[in-house]
Motif scaffolding. Structure first.
Motif, PDB file in Angstrom:
ATOM      1  N   PRO A 303       0.790  -1.236   0.000  1.00 32.03           N
ATOM      2  CA  PRO A 303       0.000   0.000   0.000  1.00 32.03           C
ATOM      3  C   PRO A 303       0.828   1.295   0.000  1.00 32.03           C
ATOM      4  O   PRO A 303       0.523   2.198  -0.771  1.00 32.03           O
ATOM      5  CB  PRO A 303      -0.856  -0.139   1.260  1.00 32.03           C
ATOM      6  CG  PRO A 303      -0.976  -1.607   1.455  1.00 32.03           C
ATOM      7  CD  PRO A 303       0.336  -2.182   1.018  1.00 32.03           C
ATOM      8  N   CYS A 306       1.971   1.893  -3.528  1.00 34.49           N
ATOM      9  CA  CYS A 306       0.856   2.293  -4.409  1.00 34.49           C
ATOM     10  C   CYS A 306       0.464   3.737  -4.162  1.00 34.49           C
ATOM     11  O   CYS A 306       0.225   4.503  -5.095  1.00 34.49           O
ATOM     12  CB  CYS A 306      -0.379   1.440  -4.135  1.00 34.49           C
ATOM     13  SG  CYS A 306      -0.154  -0.246  -4.536  1.00 34.49           S
ATOM     14  N   ARG A 393     -10.584   4.070   2.149  1.00 40.54           N
ATOM     15  CA  ARG A 393     -11.199   3.630   3.405  1.00 40.54           C
ATOM     16  C   ARG A 393     -11.799   2.229   3.313  1.00 40.54           C
ATOM     17  O   ARG A 393     -11.983   1.575   4.333  1.00 40.54           O
ATOM     18  CB  ARG A 393     -12.286   4.636   3.839  1.00 40.54           C
ATOM     19  CG  ARG A 393     -11.734   5.928   4.347  1.00 40.54           C
ATOM     20  CD  ARG A 393     -10.868   5.733   5.586  1.00 40.54           C
ATOM     21  NE  ARG A 393     -11.676   5.480   6.771  1.00 40.54           N
ATOM     22  CZ  ARG A 393     -11.444   4.498   7.611  1.00 40.54           C
ATOM     23  NH1 ARG A 393     -10.463   3.644   7.396  1.00 40.54           N
ATOM     24  NH2 ARG A 393     -12.191   4.349   8.682  1.00 40.54           N
ATOM     25  N   THR A 394     -12.153   1.804   2.117  1.00 37.31           N
ATOM     26  CA  THR A 394     -12.721   0.457   2.019  1.00 37.31           C
ATOM     27  C   THR A 394     -11.655  -0.569   1.647  1.00 37.31           C
ATOM     28  O   THR A 394     -11.962  -1.748   1.500  1.00 37.31           O
ATOM     29  CB  THR A 394     -13.860   0.404   0.981  1.00 37.31           C
ATOM     30  OG1 THR A 394     -13.364   0.860  -0.275  1.00 37.31           O
ATOM     31  CG2 THR A 394     -15.029   1.264   1.392  1.00 37.31           C
ATOM     32  N   ALA A 395     -10.412  -0.093   1.462  1.00 31.81           N
ATOM     33  CA  ALA A 395      -9.309  -1.023   1.180  1.00 31.81           C
ATOM     34  C   ALA A 395      -8.773  -1.577   2.511  1.00 31.81           C
ATOM     35  O   ALA A 395      -8.904  -0.922   3.544  1.00 31.81           O
ATOM     36  CB  ALA A 395      -8.210  -0.300   0.424  1.00 31.81           C
ATOM     37  N   PRO A 396      -8.190  -2.749   2.467  1.00 29.37           N
ATOM     38  CA  PRO A 396      -7.699  -3.346   3.726  1.00 29.37           C
ATOM     39  C   PRO A 396      -6.387  -2.713   4.179  1.00 29.37           C
ATOM     40  O   PRO A 396      -5.364  -3.390   4.325  1.00 29.37           O
ATOM     41  CB  PRO A 396      -7.517  -4.824   3.362  1.00 29.37           C
ATOM     42  CG  PRO A 396      -7.252  -4.813   1.899  1.00 29.37           C
ATOM     43  CD  PRO A 396      -7.996  -3.654   1.324  1.00 29.37           C
ATOM     44  N   VAL A 397      -6.404  -1.409   4.344  1.00 28.03           N
ATOM     45  CA  VAL A 397      -5.204  -0.677   4.753  1.00 28.03           C
ATOM     46  C   VAL A 397      -5.544   0.069   6.040  1.00 28.03           C
ATOM     47  O   VAL A 397      -6.492   0.862   6.047  1.00 28.03           O
ATOM     48  CB  VAL A 397      -4.794   0.346   3.655  1.00 28.03           C
ATOM     49  CG1 VAL A 397      -3.515   1.060   4.048  1.00 28.03           C
ATOM     50  CG2 VAL A 397      -4.638  -0.345   2.314  1.00 28.03           C
TER      51      VAL A 397
ATOM     52  N   MET B  48     -19.178  -1.303   5.440  1.00 20.67           N
ATOM     53  CA  MET B  48     -17.887  -1.167   4.777  1.00 20.67           C
ATOM     54  C   MET B  48     -16.856  -0.416   5.613  1.00 20.67           C
ATOM     55  O   MET B  48     -15.744  -0.144   5.157  1.00 20.67           O
ATOM     56  CB  MET B  48     -18.058  -0.433   3.435  1.00 20.67           C
ATOM     57  CG  MET B  48     -18.802  -1.217   2.385  1.00 20.67           C
ATOM     58  SD  MET B  48     -18.139  -2.889   2.147  1.00 20.67           S
ATOM     59  CE  MET B  48     -16.438  -2.570   1.788  1.00 20.67           C
ATOM     60  N   GLY B  49     -17.224  -0.027   6.832  1.00 25.28           N
ATOM     61  CA  GLY B  49     -16.267   0.678   7.682  1.00 25.28           C
ATOM     62  C   GLY B  49     -16.111   2.139   7.302  1.00 25.28           C
ATOM     63  O   GLY B  49     -15.136   2.786   7.685  1.00 25.28           O
ATOM     64  N   GLU B  70      -9.351  -4.651   8.555  1.00 23.91           N
ATOM     65  CA  GLU B  70      -8.521  -4.939   7.371  1.00 23.91           C
ATOM     66  C   GLU B  70      -8.861  -6.316   6.789  1.00 23.91           C
ATOM     67  O   GLU B  70      -8.966  -6.480   5.569  1.00 23.91           O
ATOM     68  CB  GLU B  70      -7.031  -4.874   7.702  1.00 23.91           C
ATOM     69  CG  GLU B  70      -6.506  -3.465   7.866  1.00 23.91           C
ATOM     70  CD  GLU B  70      -6.801  -2.909   9.242  1.00 23.91           C
ATOM     71  OE1 GLU B  70      -6.531  -3.620  10.231  1.00 23.91           O
ATOM     72  OE2 GLU B  70      -7.302  -1.772   9.343  1.00 23.91           O
ATOM     73  N   LYS B  73     -12.225  -6.128   5.034  1.00 18.56           N
ATOM     74  CA  LYS B  73     -12.164  -5.390   3.764  1.00 18.56           C
ATOM     75  C   LYS B  73     -11.386  -6.178   2.700  1.00 18.56           C
ATOM     76  O   LYS B  73     -11.656  -6.056   1.509  1.00 18.56           O
ATOM     77  CB  LYS B  73     -11.515  -4.025   3.981  1.00 18.56           C
ATOM     78  CG  LYS B  73     -12.384  -3.067   4.785  1.00 18.56           C
ATOM     79  CD  LYS B  73     -11.598  -1.822   5.171  1.00 18.56           C
ATOM     80  CE  LYS B  73     -12.425  -0.911   6.051  1.00 18.56           C
ATOM     81  NZ  LYS B  73     -11.654   0.267   6.489  1.00 18.56           N
ATOM     82  N   ALA B  74     -10.421  -6.966   3.159  1.00 16.24           N
ATOM     83  CA  ALA B  74      -9.579  -7.713   2.207  1.00 16.24           C
ATOM     84  C   ALA B  74     -10.389  -8.722   1.403  1.00 16.24           C
ATOM     85  O   ALA B  74     -10.031  -9.037   0.264  1.00 16.24           O
ATOM     86  CB  ALA B  74      -8.447  -8.419   2.963  1.00 16.24           C
ATOM     87  N   TYR B  78     -16.468  -3.464  -3.099  1.00 13.18           N
ATOM     88  CA  TYR B  78     -17.520  -2.484  -2.810  1.00 13.18           C
ATOM     89  C   TYR B  78     -17.699  -1.535  -3.981  1.00 13.18           C
ATOM     90  O   TYR B  78     -16.718  -1.012  -4.533  1.00 13.18           O
ATOM     91  CB  TYR B  78     -17.127  -1.715  -1.549  1.00 13.18           C
ATOM     92  CG  TYR B  78     -17.981  -0.508  -1.243  1.00 13.18           C
ATOM     93  CD1 TYR B  78     -19.363  -0.594  -1.127  1.00 13.18           C
ATOM     94  CD2 TYR B  78     -17.392   0.744  -1.030  1.00 13.18           C
ATOM     95  CE1 TYR B  78     -20.129   0.515  -0.827  1.00 13.18           C
ATOM     96  CE2 TYR B  78     -18.155   1.863  -0.729  1.00 13.18           C
ATOM     97  CZ  TYR B  78     -19.525   1.741  -0.630  1.00 13.18           C
ATOM     98  OH  TYR B  78     -20.281   2.849  -0.333  1.00 13.18           O
ATOM     99  N   LEU B 101      -3.568  -1.808  -3.451  1.00 13.53           N
ATOM    100  CA  LEU B 101      -4.099  -1.605  -2.096  1.00 13.53           C
ATOM    101  C   LEU B 101      -4.555  -2.926  -1.485  1.00 13.53           C
ATOM    102  O   LEU B 101      -4.540  -3.106  -0.267  1.00 13.53           O
ATOM    103  CB  LEU B 101      -5.282  -0.635  -2.128  1.00 13.53           C
ATOM    104  CG  LEU B 101      -4.980   0.835  -2.410  1.00 13.53           C
ATOM    105  CD1 LEU B 101      -6.274   1.637  -2.452  1.00 13.53           C
ATOM    106  CD2 LEU B 101      -4.054   1.423  -1.366  1.00 13.53           C
ATOM    107  N   TYR B 102      -4.975  -3.841  -2.360  1.00 15.75           N
ATOM    108  CA  TYR B 102      -5.464  -5.150  -1.884  1.00 15.75           C
ATOM    109  C   TYR B 102      -4.360  -6.208  -1.942  1.00 15.75           C
ATOM    110  O   TYR B 102      -4.628  -7.396  -1.825  1.00 15.75           O
ATOM    111  CB  TYR B 102      -6.682  -5.590  -2.695  1.00 15.75           C
ATOM    112  CG  TYR B 102      -7.933  -4.832  -2.334  1.00 15.75           C
ATOM    113  CD1 TYR B 102      -8.841  -5.320  -1.403  1.00 15.75           C
ATOM    114  CD2 TYR B 102      -8.186  -3.594  -2.900  1.00 15.75           C
ATOM    115  CE1 TYR B 102      -9.977  -4.610  -1.061  1.00 15.75           C
ATOM    116  CE2 TYR B 102      -9.323  -2.865  -2.562  1.00 15.75           C
ATOM    117  CZ  TYR B 102     -10.213  -3.381  -1.644  1.00 15.75           C
ATOM    118  OH  TYR B 102     -11.327  -2.674  -1.295  1.00 15.75           O
TER     119      TYR B 102
END
Lengths: 554, 252
Positions: A303, A306, A393-397, B48-49, B70, B73-74, B78, B101-102
């Motif tokens: 991340p 990126c 915000r919806t990414a797993p970060v 979705m947080g 995390e 979301k992973a 969405y 990001l993923y």
């Protein structure tokens, strides 16, 4: 549909903003009044000083008035051209207006008024105290607006012509770069006039001869000349034909307004249609910048790599962001020039004392110049994510990782910039190495605090309504950010003043600083100034993370 | 799977979502319906947080969005109702950025992005800045981005808005295909025809409360019981109106 009805949404929006944020409106009004009072006092003082110079004084004030008008006119011309591009061809509210049963002429009038107000208020803000100081407030109002209509009409005509030929977004980018260059050149030009010569009667003669170049008769066809020729006789400075020149000003403004209305009426739909077409670029799917950045970020973890590549790409492609580097470069050039021009080398006790003072203040000034850069590049970082914030915000970060990514992107260039600035200026002042070292070490946590504050204020006062970084940097939150940084820097400089003055004294009186004392003084400076900066960094980080968490998303 | 546990959101005295609980099994397409302002988007944003619930939580693919955001979301893709993108990135750069990001990087990201661009008819625009795309194409790109990391849970908020008939048909096919592959899909929509066609189970929310959950037949039965008459062949539109009533603001 009347003109008032067309302007109603804007007026009602403004009223609602003021109603819902009374505290903010009061703070902004207070700051504006303070600014006006400051400007008014400054102009009054300068004009009073000139008037005390006998026969020479009135001549100088006349020339300065012409110069003032000329500067305002130039700014208005550029600002109106850029604003007209948005208000006429890029603003989203034009679409419903086009769909409404509304003639193009009336649409032009509504948009024209908005263009004049949007691009002239800043000049009025700065110009009014100056005109007040000239004692002509009751005559300046109509003159100012007559003068403001001319550049607005020219701006609309230029913009319409450009949009008919080039894609609107490309035009906007080119104009932004042009504005950046123009402002940078103006700032450098004003500095190269060496206004400090005004304080010295001998130097004043040379300055006055330079101002003579801005003579009234030399620019007979410029509206600024007509404005000055209207005002000067009314001021009693000399005889003239104020009514004739006032008539010239008003009739030219009216003629240009009608011309712009006629042109817009005839070509608006064609120009608007062209402006809606994006700049489509044929070619390879992957651009060289992407390949190069992919190579650069390869060693970085997922991340952060990126985010770095994304932020650099957006920065380089957004003219509203990178064009600000032009202004920053001009300011840095002036800053360095100021230090090289300081008369501190004559060896007198006064000069030595002045040098010590300049040295101590240099830490604060260098940090403040860097803050001025940060307000343009760090503060807008969160706002520039804009409505696309949902992607992050919806990414797993984790939020903290996002924060650190933003922090490093802002911190690394800024700390290098601040270190180079202070090291260079300290070199110009011949500051002892120990003092320079203290400053350089202090800047490490101080710049971290400045960047952390930038992210905190940027997240607390986001502006998702604009993608123009320059506009984001002039908002309410940006002013608060600057004030917070100013307070922190002043505190750090005050805390370090004593250890640094000891270092300076010892370096001058005994030719060097013993290692033990150096270590003690460095520890003292670092412990107080650096510790304070670290504390500010930590508090700002916590607040920033909380503000980011509250941001939500699209 | 998706599990909402007593999800609640209040803004002062206003209750936007009230004690909402439901469960969606793997491979199921769940339709989330309601009037404008009923609380659909607020629910999704909490899932979705993007919005902190006042109480309760959502579990996505076995991960609690509040305790392990995390991880949740992973495994989730969405698509928001208004998918804003980064204007200054090209279509391909945007997809690669989201993939990164993923945790999908390098050749795999490029390959995956290329496949999705072709699938969504965006192959020819790969080098264009996203600011030049039409609304529908941006919607397609956002949908491609939601799938770039092969999610096990997919949350779609009004996915049909802005799509042309071809795009809408493609999306319906895609949703069916993903569900057949075991992906759990949470679909908020105003299009009752789409919900009727795609969704195995449907939930209707009104005033922040989940009024009814079940298959279309169960909903028909419920609407009939409320109405006092049998409407076994009623369309979802009739069922919707039957449950919520045609008065007030009318159906969404």
């Amino acid at each position: 549909m009347t003109l008032v009805a067309l302007l109603r949404p804007r007026l009602l929006s403004l009223r609602n903003v003021v109603r819902r944020g009374r505290m903010r409106a009061a703070t902004v009004s207070g700051l504006v009044v303070l600014f006006w009072i400051g400007c008014f006092l400054l102009f009054t003082h300068v004009l009073g000083y000139f008037h005390g110079l006998g026969d020479f004084g009135p001549f100088l004030t006349q020339r300065l008035l012409v110069l003032l008008f000329l500067t305002f006119f130039g700014i208005l011309l550029v600002s109106n051209t850029v604003t007209a591009l948005t208000t006429y061809y890029l603003a989203s509210e034009v679409t419903p207006l086009l769909a409404a049963p509304l003639s193009y002429r009336r649409l032009h009038h509504a948009r024209f008024l908005e263009t004049v107000v949007a691009s002239s208020w800043m000049v009025l803000l700065v110009g009014l105290p100056a005109l007040l100081a000239y004692g002509v407030v009751y005559r300046a109002g109509p003159l100012f607006y007559a003068g403001a209509v001319i550049p607005a009409a020219v701006g609309v005509l230029v913009t319409t012509g450009l949009v008919l030929v080039f894609p609107a977004r490309g035009t906007r980018d080119a104009l932004m770069v042009g504005v950046g260059l123009a402002v940078a050149v103006l700032v450098v030009a004003v500095r190269l006039l060496r206004p400090e010569r005004l304080a010295d009667p001998a130097g004043l003669v040379g300055f006055a001869s330079l101002l003579t170049g801005f003579g009234v008769t030399g620019y007979a066809y410029l509206p600024t000349t007509w404005a000055a020729e209207t005002l000067l006789p009314l001021l009693g400075a000399r005889p003239g034909e104020p009514l004739f020149y006032f008539g010239m000003l008003v009739s030219t403004a009216a003629m240009l307004f009608l011309t712009s209305a006629a042109v817009v009426e005839r070509v608006f739909l064609t120009a608007w249609s062209r402006a809606q077409t994006g700049h489509v670029r044929a070619g390879a799917a992957e651009r060289p910048l992407s390949r190069w950045l992919a190579f650069v970020v390869r060693p970085l973890p997922g991340p952060p790599g990126c985010l770095f590549a994304k932020d650099v790409t957006v920065f380089l492609r957004d003219a509203s962001q990178w064009s600000q580097l032009l202004l920053v470069s001009a300011l840095v050039g002036i800053y360095l020039y100021n230090f090289s021009a300081l008369p501190l080398g004559d060896g007198t006790p006064l000069a030595l004392a002045m040098r010590d003072l300049a040295t101590i203040l240099n830490l604060g000034l260098g940090a403040f110049v860097t803050t001025a850069v940060a307000v343009r590049f760090v503060f807008p970082m969160v706002s520039l994510e804009g409505h696309a914030w949902w992607i992050l915000r919806t990414a797993p970060v984790p939020l903290a990782q996002l924060w650190w990514s933003k922090f490093w992107i802002g911190y690394l260039p800024l700390v290098v910039f601040a270190e180079l600035l202070v090291a260079t200026t300290n070199g110009l002042l011949h500051v002892p190495f120990a003092v320079t070292l203290t400053f350089l070490l202090t800047l490490v946590p101080l710049m971290a605090a400045v960047v952390s504050l930038g992210l905190a204020f940027g997240a607390a006062y986001p502006r998702f309504d604009t993608q123009n970084a320059a506009q984001i940097a002039t908002g309410f939150g940006a002013i608060l950010y600057m004030l917070a940084c100013l307070g922190l820097i002043a505190l750090v400089v005050a805390l370090e003043a004593w250890p640094v003055s000891r270092l300076l004294w010892q370096a001058r009186s005994i030719g060097g600083v013993p290692a033990t004392q150096l270590a003690a003084l460095l520890a003292l400076a670092g412990g107080t100034g650096g510790g304070t900066a670290l504390g500010a960094f930590w508090v700002a980080k916590r607040r920033g993370l909380r503000a980011l968490a509250r941001l939500g998303g699209a | 799977m998706i599990r909402l546990e007593r999800l609640r959101k209040t803004y002062g005295a206003l209750v936007a979502v009230d004690d909402l609980s439901l469960e969606v099994e793997p491979g199921c397409v769940f339709g989330f319906l309601g009037r404008n302002g009923a609380g659909k988007t607020t629910t999704i944003r909490m899932m979705m947080g993007l919005l902190e619930p006042t109480s309760g939580t959502a579990v996505l693919g076995g991960h609690d969005i509040r305790r392990a955001p995390e991880a949740a979301k992973a495994v989730t893709g969405y698509l928001p109702d208004h998918p804003f993108l980064y204007d200054k990135l090209t279509v391909l750069e945007f997809l690669r950025f989201v993939a990164g990001l993923y945790g999908v990087r390098g050749a795999e990201a490029g390959e995956r992005a290329g496949l999705l661009l072709e699938q969504f008819g965006l192959g020819r625009t790969a080098g264009e800045l996203t600011e030049t795309l039409s609304y529908g194409m941006r919607q397609r790109l956002a949908l491609a981005a939601a799938l770039v990391h092969r999610p096990r849970v997919l949350v779609l908020d009004e996915p049909m808005v802005g799509l042309d008939p071809e795009g809408a048909l493609e999306l319906r096919r895609l949703v069916r295909g993903l569900a057949a592959d075991g992906v759990t899909i949470f679909l908020s929509t105003h299009s009752l025809a789409v919900a009727e066609e795609l969704c195995g189970r449907i939930g209707i929310i009104d005033g922040g409360r989940l009024v009814v959950v079940g298959t279309l037949d169960e909903l028909r039965a419920r609407a009939g019981a409320d109405d006092g008459r049998a409407i076994s062949s009623a369309s979802l539109e009739e069922v919707f109106l039957g449950i919520l009533g045609a008065g007030g603001n009318g159906p969404a």
